[in-house]
Design a protein around this motif. Structure first.
Motif, short mmCIF file in Angstrom:
data_model
loop_
_atom_site.label_atom_id
_atom_site.label_comp_id
_atom_site.label_asym_id
_atom_site.label_seq_id
_atom_site.Cartn_x
_atom_site.Cartn_y
_atom_site.Cartn_z
N ALA A 10 -6.81 4.37 9.13
CA ALA A 10 -7.14 3.96 7.75
C ALA A 10 -6.65 4.96 6.70
CB ALA A 10 -8.65 3.74 7.62
N PRO A 11 -6.79 6.30 6.90
CA PRO A 11 -6.26 7.23 5.87
C PRO A 11 -4.77 7.04 5.61
CG PRO A 11 -7.74 8.38 7.36
CD PRO A 11 -7.53 7.02 7.95
N TRP A 12 -4.00 6.82 6.70
CA TRP A 12 -2.56 6.60 6.50
C TRP A 12 -2.31 5.30 5.75
CZ3 TRP A 12 0.83 2.74 7.67
CH2 TRP A 12 2.19 3.03 7.48
N ILE A 13 -3.05 4.24 6.11
CA ILE A 13 -2.86 2.95 5.45
C ILE A 13 -3.17 3.08 3.96
CG2 ILE A 13 -3.70 0.58 5.30
CD1 ILE A 13 -4.14 0.63 8.30
N PHE A 21 -0.46 5.13 2.27
CA PHE A 21 0.77 4.35 2.13
C PHE A 21 0.67 3.36 0.98
CE2 PHE A 21 3.08 0.43 3.14
CZ PHE A 21 4.38 0.91 3.13
N LEU A 22 -0.46 2.64 0.89
CA LEU A 22 -0.63 1.65 -0.16
C LEU A 22 -0.70 2.29 -1.54
CD1 LEU A 22 -3.19 -0.78 1.54
CD2 LEU A 22 -0.74 -1.12 1.25
N VAL A 23 -1.40 3.43 -1.63
CA VAL A 23 -1.63 4.06 -2.93
C VAL A 23 -0.43 4.87 -3.40
CG1 VAL A 23 -3.07 5.73 -4.19
CG2 VAL A 23 -4.14 4.11 -2.61
N PHE A 24 0.18 5.62 -2.49
CA PHE A 24 1.22 6.56 -2.89
C PHE A 24 2.64 6.10 -2.60
CE2 PHE A 24 -2.57 9.21 -2.04
CZ PHE A 24 -2.75 9.72 -3.32
N LEU A 32 6.26 -0.98 -5.79
CA LEU A 32 6.13 -2.28 -6.45
C LEU A 32 6.06 -2.12 -7.96
CD1 LEU A 32 3.63 -4.06 -4.02
CD2 LEU A 32 6.09 -4.41 -4.21
N ALA A 33 5.36 -1.07 -8.42
CA ALA A 33 5.27 -0.82 -9.86
C ALA A 33 6.65 -0.50 -10.44
CB ALA A 33 4.30 0.32 -10.13
N SER A 34 7.43 0.33 -9.73
CA SER A 34 8.77 0.66 -10.23
C SER A 34 9.70 -0.54 -10.20
CB SER A 34 9.36 1.81 -9.41
OG SER A 34 9.64 1.38 -8.09
N LEU A 35 9.49 -1.44 -9.22
CA LEU A 35 10.30 -2.66 -9.19
C LEU A 35 10.06 -3.49 -10.44
CD1 LEU A 35 12.18 -4.62 -7.69
CD2 LEU A 35 10.17 -5.57 -6.56
N TRP A 36 8.82 -3.60 -10.86
CA TRP A 36 8.50 -4.35 -12.08
C TRP A 36 8.99 -3.60 -13.31
CZ3 TRP A 36 4.73 -3.19 -16.00
CH2 TRP A 36 4.59 -4.21 -16.95
N LEU A 37 8.80 -2.26 -13.35
CA LEU A 37 9.23 -1.48 -14.51
C LEU A 37 10.74 -1.52 -14.69
CD1 LEU A 37 6.94 1.69 -14.21
CD2 LEU A 37 6.78 -0.15 -15.90
#
Length: 326
Positions: free
Chosen positions: A41-44, A47-50, A56-61
């Motif tokens: 879970a810590p890795w998951i 991975f999702l947060v960092f 995904l945010a940079s793809l939209w930006l």
């Protein structure tokens, strides 16, 4: 006993509830699976947060105009059109490709030569293996500062060494024609990991293949070409991909040398040391063109992806794995 609970299909295959019982996991297996998810879970989350989230945010930006201060404004493909027309970005991309073409083959060739020498040093192999790998542990910022001093035109150690043999050393850090060779020379400092990979691969080549080749009259070059290279082709392919990706993302050492202080920037007015990731960094954090920088980042991702896919496809013709049918 009902016929629905115990039945067998033609050929002896169980059906019905017997199949369901076979695929139903025991309480111990379910408990083990739950603990497995707890441990990963810590890795998951990381991975999702960092990683996944920022990507995904940079793809939209990349499709917006965003300066960090004001809210993003949707611009569609304008950032990508601007990249294709921006001479500074195209120049930095050209420099990056030029560096990669010089750096990757040279690093692989020198590393393979050193690895083959290490095979012959006997008991001192462990010592020299450590010596070659230690520079990899050097912080990249320190490497940039070190080579800025070593390649200094007036009193750098490299030019002093060349002067001892009667060669007038070039202006490594100020002459645009010598900037890239100087950076490639600096990059050889950290080839230790490639040397270790090649050494391990060479040690796994069966000796009887060399003996058979010698009995057939093969010389040193023929044994190297027809025995050594095919047997270590997997390692060669791996380092080709890794070094290519690293070269296309070259940043820290060059930024430290040429863009890290104002004195160097004032003395160096050429764009010869402008790499793609350095330009991306400047657009994002110096000019606050975060949307434009995001588009540049995704373009670099696509370039690396395409190059890697091409390398993997071509490897099917040249890479040999022991036990593989050809």
């Amino acid at each position: 006993m009902s016929t629905s609970s115990v039945t067998a299909a033609p050929g002896g295959r169980a059906t019905g509830s017997a199949v369901r019982r076979r695929h139903r996991r025991s309480p111990a297996a379910r408990r083990e699976a739950r603990w497995a998810y707890v441990f990963i879970a810590p890795w998951i989350v990381g991975f999702l947060v960092f990683q996944a989230g920022p990507m995904l945010a940079s793809l939209w930006l990349g499709f917006t105009e965003y300066d960090v201060i004001n809210a993003p404004t949707w611009t569609g493909l304008d950032n990508y059109r601007r990249i294709a027309e921006d001479p500074a970005v195209l120049r930095s991309l050209t420099n990056t490709v030029y560096y990669t073409v010089l750096h990757v083959p040279l690093t692989m060739a020198v590393s393979l030569g050193l690895a083959m020498l290490l095979l012959r040093v006997g008991r001192l192999q462990g010592f020299f293996r450590t010596v070659f790998y230690l520079p990899v542990m050097t912080p990249t910022v320190a490497v940039g500062v070190l080579f800025l001093l070593l390649l200094n035109t007036q009193d750098g150690l490299v030019n002093r060494g060349l002067a001892l043999v009667g060669i007038d050393g070039p202006a490594w850090t100020t002459d645009p024609g010598w900037v890239m060779p100087g950076i490639v020379l600096m990059s050889l400092w950290s080839l230790g990991s490639t040397v270790i990979i090649y050494l391990a691969a060479l040690q796994n080549v069966p000796r009887d293949l060399y003996e058979a080749a010698s009995l057939d009259g093969a010389g040193a070059w023929s044994r190297f070409r027809h025995v050594t290279v095919p047997m270590i082709s997997g390692s060669l392919f791996f380092t080709l991909i890794v070094n290519t990706i690293a070269s296309l993302q070259m940043f820290t050492e060059v930024y430290t040398m040429y863009f890290g202080n104002r004195q160097t920037q004032n003395a160096f007015n050429s764009d010869a040391a402008s790499f793609y990731v350095i330009r991306l960094f400047q657009e994002a954090f110096q000019f606050l063109h975060m949307g434009y920088a995001s588009a540049m980042a995704w373009l670099l991702f696509l370039v690396i992806l395409v190059i890697t896919v091409v390398q993997v496809r071509l490897s099917r013709r040249f890479v040999y794995y022991e036990g593989e049918d050809r």
